[in-house]
Motif scaffolding. Structure first.
Motif, PDB file in Angstrom:
ATOM      1  N   ARG A  48       4.425 -13.145   1.906  1.00  0.00           N
ATOM      2  CA  ARG A  48       4.611 -14.420   1.187  1.00  0.00           C
ATOM      3  C   ARG A  48       3.809 -15.577   1.779  1.00  0.00           C
ATOM      4  NH1 ARG A  48      10.303 -14.025  -1.823  1.00  0.00           N
ATOM      5  NH2 ARG A  48      10.666 -11.791  -1.621  1.00  0.00           N
ATOM      6  N   ARG A  80      -1.971  -7.129  -1.445  1.00  0.00           N
ATOM      7  CA  ARG A  80      -2.279  -5.987  -0.557  1.00  0.00           C
ATOM      8  C   ARG A  80      -3.765  -5.920  -0.244  1.00  0.00           C
ATOM      9  NH1 ARG A  80       2.126  -3.973  -3.511  1.00  0.00           N
ATOM     10  NH2 ARG A  80       0.952  -3.311  -5.316  1.00  0.00           N
ATOM     11  N   ARG A 101       7.496  -1.970   2.571  1.00  0.00           N
ATOM     12  CA  ARG A 101       6.993  -1.879   1.183  1.00  0.00           C
ATOM     13  C   ARG A 101       5.468  -1.833   1.127  1.00  0.00           C
ATOM     14  NH1 ARG A 101      10.885  -2.736  -2.677  1.00  0.00           N
ATOM     15  NH2 ARG A 101      12.504  -4.265  -2.265  1.00  0.00           N
ATOM     16  N   GLY A 106       4.924  -1.447  -5.691  1.00  0.00           N
ATOM     17  CA  GLY A 106       4.111  -2.065  -6.741  1.00  0.00           C
ATOM     18  C   GLY A 106       4.148  -1.240  -8.015  1.00  0.00           C
TER      19      GLY A 106
HETATM   20  N1  NYM Z   1       7.964  -5.863  -5.457  1.00  0.00           N
HETATM   21  C1  NYM Z   1       7.406  -5.703  -4.246  1.00  0.00           C
HETATM   22  C2  NYM Z   1       7.264  -5.569  -6.627  1.00  0.00           C
HETATM   23  O1  NYM Z   1       7.774  -5.723  -7.723  1.00  0.00           O
HETATM   24  N2  NYM Z   1       5.976  -5.124  -6.507  1.00  0.00           N
HETATM   25  C3  NYM Z   1       5.354  -4.950  -5.295  1.00  0.00           C
HETATM   26  O2  NYM Z   1       4.181  -4.560  -5.245  1.00  0.00           O
HETATM   27  C4  NYM Z   1       6.104  -5.249  -4.115  1.00  0.00           C
HETATM   28  C5  NYM Z   1       5.446  -5.082  -2.767  1.00  0.00           C
HETATM   29  O3  NYM Z   1       9.252  -7.721  -4.932  1.00  0.00           O
HETATM   30  N3  NYM Z   1      12.421  -7.006  -5.566  1.00  0.00           N
HETATM   31  C6  NYM Z   1       9.297  -6.447  -5.575  1.00  0.00           C
HETATM   32  C7  NYM Z   1      10.430  -5.748  -4.930  1.00  0.00           C
HETATM   33  C8  NYM Z   1      11.385  -6.855  -4.538  1.00  0.00           C
HETATM   34  C9  NYM Z   1      10.541  -8.099  -4.509  1.00  0.00           C
HETATM   35  O4  NYM Z   1      10.358  -7.878  -2.133  1.00  0.00           O
HETATM   36  C10 NYM Z   1      10.489  -8.791  -3.173  1.00  0.00           C
HETATM   37  P1  NYM Z   1      11.128  -8.111  -0.736  1.00  0.00           P
HETATM   38  O5  NYM Z   1      10.891  -6.843   0.050  1.00  0.00           O
HETATM   39  O6  NYM Z   1      12.573  -8.326  -1.106  1.00  0.00           O
HETATM   40  O7  NYM Z   1      10.521  -9.335  -0.126  1.00  0.00           O
END
Ligand code: NYM
Length: 212
Positions: A48, A80, A101, A106
């Motif tokens: 972020r 990424r 993640r 993704g």
């Molecule tokens: N997420 C995370 C996606 O939809 N696509 C992606 O490529 C990635 C890396 O973001 N709900 C979604 C999954 C989670 C949200 O992630 C935020 P986190 O790990 O809670 O910060």
């Protein structure tokens, strides 16, 4: 003469649903690897702090709108790609990257949200490949009871169920499954036991050239 070669590090990815405990386990795994004398770098996606990650963060917190789910998907992928070079160079310098993640989230979240599978997978082609993916499986009901669930976009129970189905489809022989319904310590010990049994050994010996 003696040729000195730098030992390659490894790229370890943790995947799973929201509230599956990945973030806690990533930290524990990093500490454990450090205690074994390894150089470790913790990473997470979305990152972020990175420019595209700031857009993602604002969107997830409902501060901004995005014009299409495709735009959101590409923002996650760009996030990424911004880190791809850093990942490659850290590994070639011998660092262990523990990553909370990656592209599997993704792909799984975007397909679960209704985007076309073929289109979704294209954006991440060519990113550094992990040596191992640990998938933390949690029942959606258990996840929903853990703190903070539901604060951000994408955190609804119905979507999570679809994400798990898609995540399972992406699973191949590089993946290890961890039962994440257990307590924090229980999960860590489970994962550590896998390593001690040698299940993770040998997979760290990939050449950097093999990573495309
Ligand atoms: N997420 C995370 C996606 O939809 N696509 C992606 O490529 C990635 C890396 O973001 N709900 C979604 C999954 C989670 C949200 O992630 C935020 P986190 O790990 O809670 O910060």
């Amino acid at each position: 003469f003696q040729k000195t070669m730098m030992k390659r590090g490894a790229f370890i990815v943790l995947e799973g649903l929201d509230r599956s405990g990945k973030t806690t386990q990533a930290k524990k795994l990093a500490d454990w690897l450090k205690s074994r004398g390894e150089t470790v770098h913790l990473m997470r996606f979305p990152d972020r702090d990175e420019p595209f990650g700031k857009v993602i963060d604002a969107y997830l917190k409902k501060e901004i709108e995005l014009a299409s789910p495709q735009a959101l998907h590409l923002a996650f992928s760009l996030n990424r790609w911004q880190k791809a070079g850093e990942i490659r160079s850290l590994i070639s310098l011998g660092t262990y990257i523990v990553c909370d993640r990656y592209c599997y989230s993704g792909v799984a979240y975007s397909i679960a949200s209704g985007l076309d599978e073929k289109w979704v997978k294209c954006a991440d082609i060519g990113l550094p490949q992990p040596d191992i993916v640990l998938r933390f499986d949690v029942d959606t009901d258990v996840a929903a009871q853990r703190g903070g669930f539901g604060d951000e976009r994408l955190e609804c129970n119905e979507l999570q169920k679809k994400v798990l189905i898609e995540m399972k489809k992406l699973t191949d022989e590089r993946w290890k499954i961890v039962n994440a319904n257990d307590s924090m310590e229980g999960v860590h010990n489970q994962r550590r036991k896998q390593e001690e049994m040698g299940k993770m050994e040998g997979e760290y010996s990939y050449d950097i050239e093999k990573m495309s």
